[in-house]
Scaffold this motif. Structure first.
Motif, PDB file in Angstrom:
ATOM      1  N   VAL A   1     -12.918  -2.996   5.816  1.00  0.00           N
ATOM      2  CA  VAL A   1     -12.337  -1.927   6.632  1.00  0.00           C
ATOM      3  C   VAL A   1     -12.942  -1.885   8.036  1.00  0.00           C
ATOM      4  O   VAL A   1     -12.226  -1.855   9.043  1.00  0.00           O
ATOM      5  CB  VAL A   1     -12.515  -0.551   5.936  1.00  0.00           C
ATOM      6  CG1 VAL A   1     -12.089   0.578   6.869  1.00  0.00           C
ATOM      7  CG2 VAL A   1     -11.721  -0.500   4.638  1.00  0.00           C
TER       8      VAL A   1
ATOM      9  N   ILE B   1     -11.288  -1.106  12.352  1.00  0.00           N
ATOM     10  CA  ILE B   1     -11.087   0.320  12.605  1.00  0.00           C
ATOM     11  C   ILE B   1     -10.622   0.575  14.040  1.00  0.00           C
ATOM     12  O   ILE B   1      -9.677   1.348  14.277  1.00  0.00           O
ATOM     13  CB  ILE B   1     -12.381   1.104  12.306  1.00  0.00           C
ATOM     14  CG1 ILE B   1     -12.621   1.162  10.790  1.00  0.00           C
ATOM     15  CG2 ILE B   1     -12.294   2.514  12.873  1.00  0.00           C
ATOM     16  CD1 ILE B   1     -13.896   1.870  10.400  1.00  0.00           C
TER      17      ILE B   1
ATOM     18  N   TYR C   1      -7.016  -0.371  14.465  1.00  0.00           N
ATOM     19  CA  TYR C   1      -6.136   0.543  13.742  1.00  0.00           C
ATOM     20  C   TYR C   1      -6.029   1.896  14.464  1.00  0.00           C
ATOM     21  O   TYR C   1      -4.933   2.471  14.579  1.00  0.00           O
ATOM     22  CB  TYR C   1      -6.659   0.753  12.322  1.00  0.00           C
ATOM     23  CG  TYR C   1      -5.785   1.642  11.460  1.00  0.00           C
ATOM     24  CD1 TYR C   1      -4.615   1.148  10.895  1.00  0.00           C
ATOM     25  CD2 TYR C   1      -6.134   2.968  11.226  1.00  0.00           C
ATOM     26  CE1 TYR C   1      -3.800   1.964  10.115  1.00  0.00           C
ATOM     27  CE2 TYR C   1      -5.336   3.788  10.442  1.00  0.00           C
ATOM     28  CZ  TYR C   1      -4.171   3.283   9.893  1.00  0.00           C
ATOM     29  OH  TYR C   1      -3.372   4.087   9.123  1.00  0.00           O
TER      30      TYR C   1
ATOM     31  N   THR D   1     -10.013   7.010   6.532  1.00  0.00           N
ATOM     32  CA  THR D   1      -9.959   6.102   7.683  1.00  0.00           C
ATOM     33  C   THR D   1      -8.814   5.108   7.561  1.00  0.00           C
ATOM     34  O   THR D   1      -8.126   4.815   8.545  1.00  0.00           O
ATOM     35  CB  THR D   1     -11.298   5.351   7.813  1.00  0.00           C
ATOM     36  OG1 THR D   1     -12.350   6.292   8.017  1.00  0.00           O
ATOM     37  CG2 THR D   1     -11.267   4.376   8.980  1.00  0.00           C
ATOM     38  N   SER D   2      -8.601   4.579   6.372  1.00  0.00           N
ATOM     39  CA  SER D   2      -7.579   3.550   6.185  1.00  0.00           C
ATOM     40  C   SER D   2      -6.166   4.130   6.026  1.00  0.00           C
ATOM     41  O   SER D   2      -5.205   3.371   5.929  1.00  0.00           O
ATOM     42  CB  SER D   2      -7.916   2.693   4.964  1.00  0.00           C
ATOM     43  OG  SER D   2      -8.025   3.482   3.798  1.00  0.00           O
ATOM     44  N   HIS D   3      -6.044   5.468   5.974  1.00  0.00           N
ATOM     45  CA  HIS D   3      -4.735   6.109   5.834  1.00  0.00           C
ATOM     46  C   HIS D   3      -4.404   7.045   7.000  1.00  0.00           C
ATOM     47  O   HIS D   3      -3.402   7.761   6.947  1.00  0.00           O
ATOM     48  CB  HIS D   3      -4.676   6.920   4.526  1.00  0.00           C
ATOM     49  CG  HIS D   3      -4.599   6.074   3.294  1.00  0.00           C
ATOM     50  ND1 HIS D   3      -5.679   5.382   2.780  1.00  0.00           N
ATOM     51  CD2 HIS D   3      -3.555   5.810   2.468  1.00  0.00           C
ATOM     52  CE1 HIS D   3      -5.305   4.745   1.682  1.00  0.00           C
ATOM     53  NE2 HIS D   3      -4.026   4.979   1.469  1.00  0.00           N
TER      54      HIS D   3
ATOM     55  N   THR E   1      -9.224  -9.256   4.868  1.00  0.00           N
ATOM     56  CA  THR E   1      -8.445  -8.206   5.515  1.00  0.00           C
ATOM     57  C   THR E   1      -7.517  -8.791   6.568  1.00  0.00           C
ATOM     58  O   THR E   1      -6.365  -8.360   6.709  1.00  0.00           O
ATOM     59  CB  THR E   1      -9.372  -7.156   6.158  1.00  0.00           C
ATOM     60  OG1 THR E   1     -10.232  -6.627   5.157  1.00  0.00           O
ATOM     61  CG2 THR E   1      -8.575  -6.027   6.782  1.00  0.00           C
TER      62      THR E   1
ATOM     63  N   PHE F   1      -3.049  -1.762   5.996  1.00  0.00           N
ATOM     64  CA  PHE F   1      -4.473  -1.451   6.108  1.00  0.00           C
ATOM     65  C   PHE F   1      -4.905  -0.477   5.017  1.00  0.00           C
ATOM     66  O   PHE F   1      -6.061  -0.492   4.586  1.00  0.00           O
ATOM     67  CB  PHE F   1      -4.762  -0.852   7.494  1.00  0.00           C
ATOM     68  CG  PHE F   1      -6.222  -0.722   7.831  1.00  0.00           C
ATOM     69  CD1 PHE F   1      -7.076  -1.816   7.752  1.00  0.00           C
ATOM     70  CD2 PHE F   1      -6.752   0.491   8.237  1.00  0.00           C
ATOM     71  CE1 PHE F   1      -8.422  -1.711   8.074  1.00  0.00           C
ATOM     72  CE2 PHE F   1      -8.096   0.609   8.561  1.00  0.00           C
ATOM     73  CZ  PHE F   1      -8.929  -0.483   8.475  1.00  0.00           C
ATOM     74  N   ASN F   2      -3.966   0.359   4.569  1.00  0.00           N
ATOM     75  CA  ASN F   2      -4.273   1.298   3.489  1.00  0.00           C
ATOM     76  C   ASN F   2      -4.686   0.579   2.212  1.00  0.00           C
ATOM     77  O   ASN F   2      -5.518   1.071   1.444  1.00  0.00           O
ATOM     78  CB  ASN F   2      -3.077   2.212   3.219  1.00  0.00           C
ATOM     79  CG  ASN F   2      -1.840   1.436   2.796  1.00  0.00           C
ATOM     80  OD1 ASN F   2      -1.543   0.370   3.349  1.00  0.00           O
ATOM     81  ND2 ASN F   2      -1.112   1.961   1.837  1.00  0.00           N
TER      82      ASN F   2
ATOM     83  N   GLY G   1      -8.280  -0.101   2.135  1.00  0.00           N
ATOM     84  CA  GLY G   1      -9.073   1.083   1.788  1.00  0.00           C
ATOM     85  C   GLY G   1      -9.287   1.173   0.296  1.00  0.00           C
ATOM     86  O   GLY G   1     -10.396   1.470  -0.181  1.00  0.00           O
TER      87      GLY G   1
END
Length: 409
Positions: free
Chosen positions: A239, A243, A246, A303-305, A367, A382-383, A386
């Motif tokens: 992740v 970041i 994203y 963070t990933s959502h 990733t 990206f979710n 997570g």
């Protein structure tokens, strides 16, 4: 539980010993981090492609992983002090080489050299902490040394970028000269405050590479420790490297706000690292690890959502992310240093460092394969990473519970 140490450091000098190790870590982390925000300048000044710049980033971690693996053959044959100082001199020379590199290919070689030395330096720093600081106070010591990450984030990187933009004669080279100058000062501290550590050395003939590795790898407890570190790194590096991308593409965070995110995150970890270290010593390393890992899972998922939200929410979440994801390593490192006999601790910690670097590279690579860009430029899938990070975090807790603490380590 009392721990045996290979060397005694007077209480009055223990703080200076840890300060010196923190300084070594600071310059190593600064050198590792500074190359990322220098990307636009490097691409323009050296006429690089995106792929060439990506190679500059990855060669550091790969070289560090390989060197840490090879270092397992020799690190336990020498006085820790002499080896650490020798490696630090090589590190300073490599950083200077980065600043003096006239073209891309020599800079690439210099980055690889710096990574190769830096990986072993990091392993030796953790080894020396374990050799000197008793287990019952080791969490606090690891937390103190890890504040170097915060200082590098809050002070080192912004100052380096300021110099790169304002010292026209040096440009992107300025941060490397700054790091080399700081390293020279810390080298002087090291010559005075790093103690001679020879208690791990024996009079027997040194093992060959595979014999030395075999002494570590044939112990199930050591394998659990290596697996634990791999899981912990995968729970972050699937992740963390993406970041910033994203946030700017999917959450509509201005690029100028990223510096605020790193500044607040680094400042928060400066205090939280020492607090987590103290709590680890008070309530137990494993218990503290469980809580920090579990709390970090919420931040990983948020963070990933994330969708476009107010900047204050982004800042609160990112600061929690910095604190919790980096904080997991404090009880984690204190825990695994007590799983190995001091006679082979250097070899073991070199393998730990190698696993860390390879796992970080693997997490970023995976990733990169999973995520994609939509027609509008947003990051997709990206979710999913997570969820992968959370799965590795849970696996890390499970593996950590299998670790056996050695009372004489």
């Amino acid at each position: 539980m009392k721990s045996q140490r290979t060397s005694h450091v007077a209480p009055s000098k223990e703080g200076l010993f840890l300060l010196t190790l923190a300084g070594i870590q600071f310059t190593h982390i600064l050198d590792f981090m500074i190359i990322m925000p220098l990307g636009p300048q490097l691409i323009q000044s050296l006429d690089l492609t995106a792929q060439q710049f990506g190679l500059l980033l990855s060669c550091y971690s790969l070289a560090a992983g390989v060197s840490s693996l090879l270092a397992a053959a020799y690190v336990d044959r020498f006085d820790r002090r002499r080896l650490q100082l020798f490696l630090y001199v090589l590190f300073i020379a490599s950083v200077l080489m980065c600043g003096l590199a006239p073209h891309y290919w020599l800079l690439l070689v210099a980055r690889g050299m710096t990574g190769a030395v830096g990986g072993v330096l990091s392993a030796m720093t953790q080894t020396m902490i374990a050799d000197v600081i008793p287990y019952e106070r080791r969490g606090r010591a690891v937390g103190f040394v890890m504040t170097s990450f915060s200082i590098a984030t809050v002070v080192g990187v912004p100052l380096g970028l300021f110099l790169s933009h304002n010292v026209d004669m040096l440009g992107w080279r300025a941060p490397f000269f700054m790091a080399a100058a700081a390293s020279l000062l810390i080298l002087l501290l090291g010559t005075r405050y790093l103690p001679s550590l020879t208690g791990h050395m024996t009079d027997s003939a040194p093992d060959k590479l595979f014999q030395q590795l075999g002494r570590v790898l044939r112990v199930p407890n050591h394998l659990y420790a290596l697996a634990f570190m791999a899981c912990l790194m995968m729970a972050g590096f699937t992740v963390t490297p993406f970041i910033a991308l994203y946030l700017t593409t999917n959450v509509a965070v201005p690029e100028s706000f990223l510096s605020v995110i790193y500044l607040c995150g680094g400042a928060a970890t400066f205090f939280s690292a020492r607090i987590i270290g103290r709590l680890s010593d008070r309530f137990g390393k494993l218990e503290m690890l469980r809580w920090v890992v579990l709390l970090s899972m919420a931040s990983l998922l948020i963070t990933s959502h994330l969708v476009p939200v107010p900047l204050w929410f982004v800042l609160i979440n990112s600061t929690c992310y910095f604190v919790l994801v980096s904080g997991r390593h404090i009880p984690g490192m204190a825990l695994i240093t007590q799983t190995v006999n001091p006679q082979i601790r250097g070899t073991f910690m070199s393998l730990i460092s190698s696993v860390k670097m390879f796992s970080a590279a693997l997490g970023s690579f995976v990733t990169g394969l999973v995520i994609s860009r939509s027609a509008t430029g947003e990051i997709e899938h990206f979710n999913l990473m997570g969820y992968v990070a959370v799965a590795f975090a849970l696996l890390a807790i499970w593996v950590a519970q299998k670790l056996r603490i050695e009372p004489d380590a």
